[in-house]
Design a protein around this motif. Structure first.
Motif, short mmCIF file in Angstrom:
data_model
loop_
_atom_site.label_atom_id
_atom_site.label_comp_id
_atom_site.label_asym_id
_atom_site.label_seq_id
_atom_site.Cartn_x
_atom_site.Cartn_y
_atom_site.Cartn_z
N VAL A 1 -2.64 -10.88 24.24
CA VAL A 1 -2.38 -9.50 23.83
C VAL A 1 -1.68 -9.44 22.47
N VAL A 2 -0.69 -10.27 22.27
CA VAL A 2 0.10 -10.21 21.03
C VAL A 2 -0.75 -10.45 19.79
N PRO A 3 -1.53 -11.54 19.72
CA PRO A 3 -2.32 -11.72 18.50
C PRO A 3 -3.38 -10.63 18.31
N LEU A 4 -3.93 -10.13 19.40
CA LEU A 4 -4.92 -9.06 19.27
C LEU A 4 -4.27 -7.76 18.79
N ALA A 5 -3.10 -7.46 19.31
CA ALA A 5 -2.37 -6.26 18.86
C ALA A 5 -1.99 -6.39 17.38
N LEU A 6 -1.57 -7.58 16.97
CA LEU A 6 -1.23 -7.80 15.56
C LEU A 6 -2.48 -7.67 14.67
N ALA A 7 -3.60 -8.17 15.15
CA ALA A 7 -4.85 -8.04 14.40
C ALA A 7 -5.24 -6.57 14.24
N LEU A 8 -5.06 -5.80 15.29
CA LEU A 8 -5.37 -4.37 15.23
C LEU A 8 -4.41 -3.65 14.28
N PHE A 9 -3.14 -4.00 14.32
CA PHE A 9 -2.16 -3.43 13.39
C PHE A 9 -2.54 -3.77 11.94
N LEU A 10 -2.96 -5.00 11.71
CA LEU A 10 -3.38 -5.41 10.38
C LEU A 10 -4.61 -4.62 9.92
N PHE A 11 -5.52 -4.37 10.85
CA PHE A 11 -6.70 -3.55 10.53
C PHE A 11 -6.26 -2.15 10.09
N LEU A 12 -5.35 -1.56 10.83
CA LEU A 12 -4.90 -0.21 10.51
C LEU A 12 -4.20 -0.16 9.15
N VAL A 13 -3.31 -1.09 8.91
CA VAL A 13 -2.54 -1.09 7.65
C VAL A 13 -3.44 -1.39 6.46
N ASN A 14 -4.17 -2.51 6.52
CA ASN A 14 -5.02 -2.87 5.39
C ASN A 14 -6.19 -1.91 5.23
N GLY A 15 -6.73 -1.44 6.34
CA GLY A 15 -7.83 -0.48 6.27
C GLY A 15 -7.41 0.79 5.57
N ALA A 16 -6.25 1.32 5.94
CA ALA A 16 -5.75 2.54 5.31
C ALA A 16 -5.48 2.32 3.82
N ARG A 17 -4.85 1.19 3.50
CA ARG A 17 -4.56 0.89 2.09
C ARG A 17 -5.85 0.78 1.27
N LEU A 18 -6.81 0.02 1.79
CA LEU A 18 -8.05 -0.19 1.04
C LEU A 18 -8.87 1.09 0.93
N ALA A 19 -8.92 1.88 1.99
CA ALA A 19 -9.67 3.14 1.93
C ALA A 19 -9.07 4.06 0.87
N TRP A 20 -7.76 4.15 0.85
CA TRP A 20 -7.07 4.99 -0.12
C TRP A 20 -7.33 4.50 -1.55
N ILE A 21 -7.17 3.22 -1.77
CA ILE A 21 -7.37 2.65 -3.11
C ILE A 21 -8.81 2.83 -3.56
N ASP A 22 -9.77 2.51 -2.68
CA ASP A 22 -11.18 2.60 -3.05
C ASP A 22 -11.58 4.04 -3.33
N ALA A 23 -11.08 4.99 -2.55
CA ALA A 23 -11.41 6.40 -2.77
C ALA A 23 -10.93 6.86 -4.14
N ARG A 24 -9.80 6.33 -4.59
CA ARG A 24 -9.24 6.75 -5.88
C ARG A 24 -9.79 5.96 -7.07
N THR A 25 -10.05 4.66 -6.88
CA THR A 25 -10.37 3.80 -8.03
C THR A 25 -11.74 3.16 -7.98
N HIS A 26 -12.44 3.24 -6.86
CA HIS A 26 -13.71 2.55 -6.64
C HIS A 26 -13.54 1.03 -6.71
N LEU A 27 -12.38 0.55 -6.28
CA LEU A 27 -12.08 -0.88 -6.26
C LEU A 27 -11.46 -1.26 -4.91
N LEU A 28 -11.81 -2.45 -4.46
CA LEU A 28 -11.18 -3.04 -3.27
C LEU A 28 -10.49 -4.32 -3.75
#
Length: 168
Positions: A16-43
């Motif tokens: 459970v712990v590594p899977l929960a951490l992986a999901l947390f990482l998805f949420l954090v990095n996904g949100a960051r990358l979506a925001w950056i890409d929407a503004r700059t067209h860069l990942l």
């Protein structure tokens, strides 16, 4: 992925712990990358590249702790497969699919492959539908033309996130 957490909690609590951490990482990095890409067209590589080993380590540890060697193989193959699919799209039309999208695809493929091949296919379908609808709406609103580029990373992340929420 939420369902997988619940099932693992009962059957294999160590996973459970590594899977929960992986999901947390998805949420954090996904949100960051979506925001950056929407503004700059860069990942940015500084976010994408470190995510590869972190995601593989966390998802692989969860699969190993659960004794699910099929998930370990699937997450590896799915990451390679989605990366290759996006790379082919980039090679066919470099202006239509950026290399940042190609690099992001490998990571998303790992997350989706951890669950199933069906999740990978569903996410890919949802991603292209969302991107297509957005493009059509932008053209209808006269904010873009058929030749305009749109940031595709946010749709990749949304499509993958939606598929991760679907029960297996």
């Amino acid at each position: 992925m939420i369902d997988a957490l619940g099932e693992l909690r009962a059957a294999q609590p160590l996973a459970v712990v590594p899977l929960a951490l992986a999901l947390f990482l998805f949420l954090v990095n996904g949100a960051r990358l979506a925001w950056i890409d929407a503004r700059t067209h860069l990942l940015p590589n500084r976010i994408v590249f470190p995510w590869y080993p972190a995601a593989f380590l966390l998802l692989g540890t969860a699969a190993a702790a659960a004794g699910d060697w099929g998930a370990l193989l699937r997450l590896t193959l799915a990451g390679v497969a989605l990366f290759a699919f996006y790379l082919v799209l980039h090679l066919i039309q470099p202006n239509g699919m950026g290399l940042g999208d190609v690099k992001l695809a490998g990571i998303l493929g790992m997350y989706l492959g951890y669950l199933s091949w069906e999740h990978l296919l569903l996410a890919t379908l949802v991603t292209f539908v969302l991107g297509g609808v957005f493009g059509v709406l932008m053209i209808a609103a006269r904010r873009a033309t058929r030749k305009s580029s749109i940031p595709f990373g946010p749709f990749m992340i949304l499509g993958s996130g939606a598929a991760l929420l679907v029960a297996g």
